[in-house]
Enzyme design. Structure first.
Site, PDB file in Angstrom:
ATOM      1  N   LYS A 185      22.919 122.153 -87.514  1.00 37.37           N
ATOM      2  CA  LYS A 185      22.333 121.309 -88.122  1.00 37.37           C
ATOM      3  C   LYS A 185      23.034 121.021 -89.455  1.00 37.37           C
ATOM      4  CE  LYS A 185      17.892 120.756 -90.451  1.00 37.37           C
ATOM      5  NZ  LYS A 185      16.928 122.140 -91.325  1.00 37.37           N
ATOM      6  N   GLU A 235      12.361 123.837 -82.657  1.00 33.85           N
ATOM      7  CA  GLU A 235      13.598 123.781 -83.897  1.00 33.85           C
ATOM      8  C   GLU A 235      12.775 126.496 -83.757  1.00 33.85           C
ATOM      9  OE1 GLU A 235      14.705 123.148 -88.209  1.00 33.85           O
ATOM     10  OE2 GLU A 235      12.931 122.958 -87.923  1.00 33.85           O
ATOM     11  N   CYS A 266      15.278 118.627 -86.796  1.00 34.42           N
ATOM     12  CA  CYS A 266      14.447 118.509 -87.970  1.00 34.42           C
ATOM     13  C   CYS A 266      14.582 117.226 -89.009  1.00 34.42           C
ATOM     14  CB  CYS A 266      14.166 119.513 -88.687  1.00 34.42           C
ATOM     15  SG  CYS A 266      12.637 119.753 -89.385  1.00 34.42           S
TER      16      CYS A 266
END
Length: 259
Positions: A110, A44, A144
């Site tokens: 995300k 990431e 994540c």
């Protein structure tokens, strides 16, 4: 149909808010891969580290890092994926790019911004789940904090591989290990996590623990904790198909929709 998919997991330290230096370091790591692979996975925010200083480091989809990803994918004949800070129409995104050797790019923003450090105050959350069709495989790329939310990863698309890129810190690394395994089991898919190592610009430490789990939750590849390392794993579609046909667990999924 391609039964095998070979993936390189690049577990690396990151230079804080320095895209040029990070590109240079990843170029060397990728050059050192001595096998032919289909996909190369970076962490990431691989060009900056997990920074909230978006205005200072953001690039556009026509910027140097995206161009570097396209050039690298073309040169290696492997798809390259990882997330970076992107400015798009005046908004900032923690955006994952899946860049194919052809130059085709699939993007995923995300979904779950990390409110513990105020990510939602800087970055706009994504709204679309994305499935990448590549070499007869279906891949689901996530980022994540998304790992903590199983509903978002729920395998309604029959993907074979779930991939998380991360900056997941040392104090909660046990959760990383447990949740990667759980996502593989509940979705009857391979689950891959690529995390960074080192200490970032706000003194947060990362141990890596990049790993690959099969559909039954067995760990089939794992990096050395705290060390820079590139791990290569070969996935087999027949493994997924055989166990899905044998157990048929996905047939018993509850039906619901996200609002």
């Amino acid at each position: 149909m391609q039964d095998q998919l070979k993936i390189a997991l690049v577990q690396s330290d990151l230079v804080w808010e320095d895209p040029k230096e990070n590109r240079s370091r990843f170029a060397e790591k990728i050059k050192a891969i001595d096998e032919v692979v289909d996909v190369i996975v970076l962490p990431e925010m691989f060009s900056t580290g997990f920074t909230m200083n978006a205005k200072a480091v953001a690039e556009t989809m026509h910027g140097e890092t995206v161009n570097w990803m396209k050039e690298t994918a073309l040169k290696t004949k492997a798809a390259l994926m990882g997330s970076l800070v992107i400015e798009d129409n005046g908004k900032y995104y923690n955006r994952l790019l899946f860049v194919e050797p052809s130059g085709a790019i699939t993007t995923y923003n995300k979904r779950h911004t990390f409110t513990l450090v105020g990510e939602e105050k800087t970055y706009t959350a994504g709204t679309e789940k994305v499935i990448v069709d590549y070499k007869d495989w279906k891949l689901c790329p996530l980022i994540c904090y998304d790992l903590r939310f199983p509903v978002w990863a729920r395998n309604t698309e029959d993907y074979e591989v779930l991939i998380y890129v991360a900056n997941w810190p040392k104090p909660r690394i046990a959760a990383w290990d447990a949740l990667l395994k759980a996502r593989a089991i509940e979705n009857m898919s391979y689950c891959i996590g690529v995390n960074r190592v080192g200490v970032d610009g706000v003194n947060i430490e990362y141990l890596g623990h990049s790993a690959v789990y099969d559909v039954l939750g067995a760990c089939i590849a794992k990096t050395r904790p705290g060390k820079e390392q590139t791990a290569i794993v070969t996935l087999e579609k027949r493994h997924v198909t055989a166990y899905r046909n044998k157990f048929k667990f996905l047939n018993d999924r509850d039906t619901f929709t996200l609002e």
